[in-house]
Motif scaffolding. Structure first.
Motif, PDB file in Angstrom:
ATOM      1  N   TRP A   1       0.880  -1.179   0.000  1.00  0.00           N
ATOM      2  CA  TRP A   1       0.000   0.000   0.000  1.00  0.00           C
ATOM      3  C   TRP A   1       0.911   1.219   0.000  1.00  0.00           C
ATOM      4  O   TRP A   1       1.504   1.576   1.011  1.00  0.00           O
ATOM      5  CB  TRP A   1      -0.909  -0.020   1.231  1.00  0.00           C
ATOM      6  CG  TRP A   1      -1.705   1.227   1.467  1.00  0.00           C
ATOM      7  CD1 TRP A   1      -1.628   2.056   2.559  1.00  0.00           C
ATOM      8  CD2 TRP A   1      -2.713   1.803   0.622  1.00  0.00           C
ATOM      9  NE1 TRP A   1      -2.523   3.101   2.445  1.00  0.00           N
ATOM     10  CE2 TRP A   1      -3.207   2.966   1.260  1.00  0.00           C
ATOM     11  CE3 TRP A   1      -3.249   1.447  -0.633  1.00  0.00           C
ATOM     12  CZ2 TRP A   1      -4.200   3.764   0.712  1.00  0.00           C
ATOM     13  CZ3 TRP A   1      -4.242   2.245  -1.193  1.00  0.00           C
ATOM     14  CH2 TRP A   1      -4.707   3.380  -0.524  1.00  0.00           C
ATOM     15  N   GLN A   2       1.073   1.828  -1.188  1.00  0.00           N
ATOM     16  CA  GLN A   2       2.056   2.885  -1.358  1.00  0.00           C
ATOM     17  C   GLN A   2       1.498   4.043  -2.187  1.00  0.00           C
ATOM     18  O   GLN A   2       0.546   3.886  -2.955  1.00  0.00           O
ATOM     19  CB  GLN A   2       3.304   2.321  -2.037  1.00  0.00           C
ATOM     20  CG  GLN A   2       4.087   1.321  -1.185  1.00  0.00           C
ATOM     21  CD  GLN A   2       4.726   1.955   0.034  1.00  0.00           C
ATOM     22  OE1 GLN A   2       5.186   3.096  -0.023  1.00  0.00           O
ATOM     23  NE2 GLN A   2       4.758   1.221   1.145  1.00  0.00           N
ATOM     24  N   ARG A   3       2.149   5.176  -2.044  1.00  0.00           N
ATOM     25  CA  ARG A   3       1.817   6.363  -2.825  1.00  0.00           C
ATOM     26  C   ARG A   3       2.624   6.360  -4.118  1.00  0.00           C
ATOM     27  O   ARG A   3       3.825   6.094  -4.112  1.00  0.00           O
ATOM     28  CB  ARG A   3       2.155   7.613  -2.009  1.00  0.00           C
ATOM     29  CG  ARG A   3       1.670   8.924  -2.590  1.00  0.00           C
ATOM     30  CD  ARG A   3       2.308  10.076  -1.828  1.00  0.00           C
ATOM     31  NE  ARG A   3       2.142   9.943  -0.388  1.00  0.00           N
ATOM     32  CZ  ARG A   3       1.180  10.551   0.313  1.00  0.00           C
ATOM     33  NH1 ARG A   3       0.321  11.332  -0.303  1.00  0.00           N
ATOM     34  NH2 ARG A   3       1.117  10.380   1.624  1.00  0.00           N
ATOM     35  N   THR A   4       1.966   6.653  -5.250  1.00  0.00           N
ATOM     36  CA  THR A   4       2.657   6.785  -6.528  1.00  0.00           C
ATOM     37  C   THR A   4       2.364   8.171  -7.097  1.00  0.00           C
ATOM     38  O   THR A   4       1.576   8.928  -6.517  1.00  0.00           O
ATOM     39  CB  THR A   4       2.201   5.708  -7.535  1.00  0.00           C
ATOM     40  OG1 THR A   4       0.840   5.960  -7.917  1.00  0.00           O
ATOM     41  CG2 THR A   4       2.313   4.305  -6.935  1.00  0.00           C
ATOM     42  N   ASP A   5       2.977   8.489  -8.230  1.00  0.00           N
ATOM     43  CA  ASP A   5       2.755   9.803  -8.844  1.00  0.00           C
ATOM     44  C   ASP A   5       1.289  10.012  -9.235  1.00  0.00           C
ATOM     45  O   ASP A   5       0.785  11.132  -9.199  1.00  0.00           O
ATOM     46  CB  ASP A   5       3.638   9.948 -10.092  1.00  0.00           C
ATOM     47  CG  ASP A   5       5.114  10.028  -9.732  1.00  0.00           C
ATOM     48  OD1 ASP A   5       5.417  10.358  -8.567  1.00  0.00           O
ATOM     49  OD2 ASP A   5       5.958   9.738 -10.610  1.00  0.00           O
TER      50      ASP A   5
ATOM     51  N   HIS B   1      -5.747   0.828  -8.261  1.00  0.00           N
ATOM     52  CA  HIS B   1      -5.252   2.197  -8.426  1.00  0.00           C
ATOM     53  C   HIS B   1      -6.358   3.195  -8.081  1.00  0.00           C
ATOM     54  O   HIS B   1      -7.472   3.098  -8.620  1.00  0.00           O
ATOM     55  CB  HIS B   1      -4.795   2.430  -9.866  1.00  0.00           C
ATOM     56  CG  HIS B   1      -3.611   1.605 -10.260  1.00  0.00           C
ATOM     57  ND1 HIS B   1      -2.330   2.121 -10.313  1.00  0.00           N
ATOM     58  CD2 HIS B   1      -3.504   0.292 -10.617  1.00  0.00           C
ATOM     59  CE1 HIS B   1      -1.493   1.162 -10.686  1.00  0.00           C
ATOM     60  NE2 HIS B   1      -2.179   0.050 -10.877  1.00  0.00           N
ATOM     61  N   PHE B   2      -6.057   4.145  -7.215  1.00  0.00           N
ATOM     62  CA  PHE B   2      -7.016   5.172  -6.817  1.00  0.00           C
ATOM     63  C   PHE B   2      -6.494   6.541  -7.240  1.00  0.00           C
ATOM     64  O   PHE B   2      -5.281   6.772  -7.265  1.00  0.00           O
ATOM     65  CB  PHE B   2      -7.217   5.157  -5.296  1.00  0.00           C
ATOM     66  CG  PHE B   2      -7.781   3.876  -4.763  1.00  0.00           C
ATOM     67  CD1 PHE B   2      -9.150   3.661  -4.731  1.00  0.00           C
ATOM     68  CD2 PHE B   2      -6.935   2.871  -4.299  1.00  0.00           C
ATOM     69  CE1 PHE B   2      -9.669   2.473  -4.237  1.00  0.00           C
ATOM     70  CE2 PHE B   2      -7.444   1.684  -3.802  1.00  0.00           C
ATOM     71  CZ  PHE B   2      -8.809   1.482  -3.778  1.00  0.00           C
ATOM     72  N   PRO B   3      -7.400   7.478  -7.569  1.00  0.00           N
ATOM     73  CA  PRO B   3      -6.940   8.831  -7.934  1.00  0.00           C
ATOM     74  C   PRO B   3      -6.358   9.563  -6.731  1.00  0.00           C
ATOM     75  O   PRO B   3      -6.748   9.306  -5.584  1.00  0.00           O
ATOM     76  CB  PRO B   3      -8.226   9.506  -8.437  1.00  0.00           C
ATOM     77  CG  PRO B   3      -9.338   8.749  -7.786  1.00  0.00           C
ATOM     78  CD  PRO B   3      -8.870   7.331  -7.657  1.00  0.00           C
ATOM     79  N   ALA B   4      -5.450  10.489  -6.987  1.00  0.00           N
ATOM     80  CA  ALA B   4      -4.802  11.243  -5.913  1.00  0.00           C
ATOM     81  C   ALA B   4      -5.820  12.034  -5.099  1.00  0.00           C
ATOM     82  O   ALA B   4      -5.623  12.278  -3.903  1.00  0.00           O
ATOM     83  CB  ALA B   4      -3.747  12.177  -6.504  1.00  0.00           C
ATOM     84  N   GLY B   5      -6.931  12.409  -5.731  1.00  0.00           N
ATOM     85  CA  GLY B   5      -7.970  13.166  -5.031  1.00  0.00           C
ATOM     86  C   GLY B   5      -8.658  12.376  -3.941  1.00  0.00           C
ATOM     87  O   GLY B   5      -9.401  12.948  -3.130  1.00  0.00           O
ATOM     88  N   ARG B   6      -8.434  11.072  -3.893  1.00  0.00           N
ATOM     89  CA  ARG B   6      -9.050  10.217  -2.874  1.00  0.00           C
ATOM     90  C   ARG B   6      -8.222  10.130  -1.592  1.00  0.00           C
ATOM     91  O   ARG B   6      -8.646   9.494  -0.624  1.00  0.00           O
ATOM     92  CB  ARG B   6      -9.223   8.803  -3.426  1.00  0.00           C
ATOM     93  CG  ARG B   6     -10.439   8.640  -4.297  1.00  0.00           C
ATOM     94  CD  ARG B   6     -11.676   8.449  -3.450  1.00  0.00           C
ATOM     95  NE  ARG B   6     -12.874   8.420  -4.274  1.00  0.00           N
ATOM     96  CZ  ARG B   6     -14.097   8.273  -3.785  1.00  0.00           C
ATOM     97  NH1 ARG B   6     -14.269   8.160  -2.488  1.00  0.00           N
ATOM     98  NH2 ARG B   6     -15.119   8.268  -4.566  1.00  0.00           N
ATOM     99  N   LEU B   7      -7.052  10.730  -1.598  1.00  0.00           N
ATOM    100  CA  LEU B   7      -6.210  10.672  -0.398  1.00  0.00           C
ATOM    101  C   LEU B   7      -6.934  11.294   0.786  1.00  0.00           C
ATOM    102  O   LEU B   7      -7.531  12.379   0.667  1.00  0.00           O
ATOM    103  CB  LEU B   7      -4.889  11.388  -0.646  1.00  0.00           C
ATOM    104  CG  LEU B   7      -3.861  10.659  -1.500  1.00  0.00           C
ATOM    105  CD1 LEU B   7      -2.703  11.565  -1.848  1.00  0.00           C
ATOM    106  CD2 LEU B   7      -3.365   9.414  -0.764  1.00  0.00           C
ATOM    107  N   GLY B   8      -6.888  10.612   1.940  1.00  0.00           N
ATOM    108  CA  GLY B   8      -7.541  11.111   3.129  1.00  0.00           C
ATOM    109  C   GLY B   8      -6.530  11.458   4.216  1.00  0.00           C
ATOM    110  O   GLY B   8      -5.338  11.204   4.082  1.00  0.00           O
ATOM    111  N   ALA B   9      -7.040  12.028   5.289  1.00  0.00           N
ATOM    112  CA  ALA B   9      -6.174  12.391   6.413  1.00  0.00           C
ATOM    113  C   ALA B   9      -6.216  11.296   7.461  1.00  0.00           C
ATOM    114  O   ALA B   9      -7.294  10.879   7.877  1.00  0.00           O
ATOM    115  CB  ALA B   9      -6.653  13.717   7.008  1.00  0.00           C
ATOM    116  N   CYS B  10      -5.048  10.813   7.882  1.00  0.00           N
ATOM    117  CA  CYS B  10      -4.962   9.824   8.945  1.00  0.00           C
ATOM    118  C   CYS B  10      -5.127  10.528  10.285  1.00  0.00           C
ATOM    119  O   CYS B  10      -4.213  11.183  10.770  1.00  0.00           O
ATOM    120  CB  CYS B  10      -3.635   9.076   8.908  1.00  0.00           C
ATOM    121  SG  CYS B  10      -3.561   7.803   7.635  1.00  0.00           S
ATOM    122  N   LEU B  11      -6.313  10.418  10.880  1.00  0.00           N
ATOM    123  CA  LEU B  11      -6.616  11.117  12.111  1.00  0.00           C
ATOM    124  C   LEU B  11      -6.156  10.375  13.346  1.00  0.00           C
ATOM    125  O   LEU B  11      -6.240  10.864  14.458  1.00  0.00           O
ATOM    126  CB  LEU B  11      -8.125  11.386  12.201  1.00  0.00           C
ATOM    127  CG  LEU B  11      -8.704  12.182  11.024  1.00  0.00           C
ATOM    128  CD1 LEU B  11     -10.208  12.355  11.206  1.00  0.00           C
ATOM    129  CD2 LEU B  11      -8.031  13.541  10.922  1.00  0.00           C
TER     130      LEU B  11
END
Length: 273
Positions: free
Chosen positions: A179-183, A256-266
């Protein structure tokens, strides 16, 4: 909706041809959508009606199997019946989940999901499922990466991919969960050292009940609906599924998910990394 009559749904395609020309094709899909709704309602109703009698049958089988004086041959037959009843229950549960995914508005109840915590839970179950097969499970998880979506749906999608890897990888085989961040955005992937999948099967893997190897799939306890659930969950999260596989070289399933789906880890994830 049609600009002339909003009740009529249209499917519109714009096709480029020649130099700066476009061909626009509009098709009335009222009948297609009506048939699709009829199918969805039928599956949902049948699944709901099957659940009650299956629960009763399962309950009686459990009671009979608790009898210590039960004949050995009869006990074996009842155990087989219980196993098939459990399999039917799993199919009904998956069908009901698919019906819900198709009918509910995905925009409702969106929240920031702590994906590393979800993966922790899935891996615990995966190790139990592996049991004596002793698969080597490696994690590569970014503990700070969260996603906006539905936690239960994401759990269903990710767990289906991980559990499939466990079921279809030989004992002692290798499975990597990432589970990683990509460009382009966050990516969840499951890589295994299993038998792999021939190219002509890959386009149909997300169809309901499609099986590469029918006998092996049934023996492993699969319902044939797992990847269909994965596809629908990803559609509701604006994601897409990529499958990279080759016979004899294992498989990689990537969400693959769009970058706009990134959430905040609260909250701090529980050590998924």
């Amino acid at each position: 909706p049609s600009p002339v009559n909003e009740v009529i749904p249209l499917r519109v395609r714009v096709i480029r041809y020649s130099k700066n020309r476009r061909l626009l094709v509009a098709r009335d899909v009222t009948r297609v959508q009506r048939l699709e709704r009829t199918r969805q309602d039928f599956v949902a109703n049948v699944s709901h009606e099957l659940r009650s009698p299956l629960t009763v049958v399962a309950g009686y089988l459990e009671t009979l199997l608790d009898d210590e004086e039960l004949d050995e041959m009869l006990s074996s037959q009842l155990s087989s019946m219980r196993s098939q009843t459990e399999r039917m229950n799993r199919i009904v549960t998956d069908l009901m989940l698919l019906s819900r995914l198709e009918s509910e508005d995905p925009a409702q109840s969106m929240a920031d999901v702590v994906v590393p915590r979800v993966i922790d839970s899935i891996i615990d179950h995966a190790r139990a499922l592996s049991g004596s097969a002793e698969h080597v499970i490696e994690l590569n998880v970014d503990p700070t990466l969260c996603l906006q979506g539905h936690e239960t749906e994401l759990y269903s999608a990710f767990s289906n991919l991980v559990f499939n890897a466990i079921r279809y990888t030989e004992p002692g085989g290798f499975i990597r969960v990432s589970w990683q961040r990509t460009d382009s955005g966050p990516v969840f992937s499951v890589e295994d050292s299993g038998a792999g999948i021939a190219p002509h099967h890959i386009p149909r893997l997300t169809e309901r009940f499609y099986r590469v190897d029918t006998g092996r799939s049934r023996a492993s306890g699969g319902t044939g609906l797992g990847l269909a659930i994965v596809k629908h969950v990803l559609l509701r999260h604006e994601g897409r599924l990529e499958i990279d596989s080759e016979p004899g070289k294992g498989s990689v399933f990537s969400c693959h998910f769009p970058a706009g789906r990134l959430g905040a880890c609260l909250e701090a994830p529980a050590g998924a990394a």
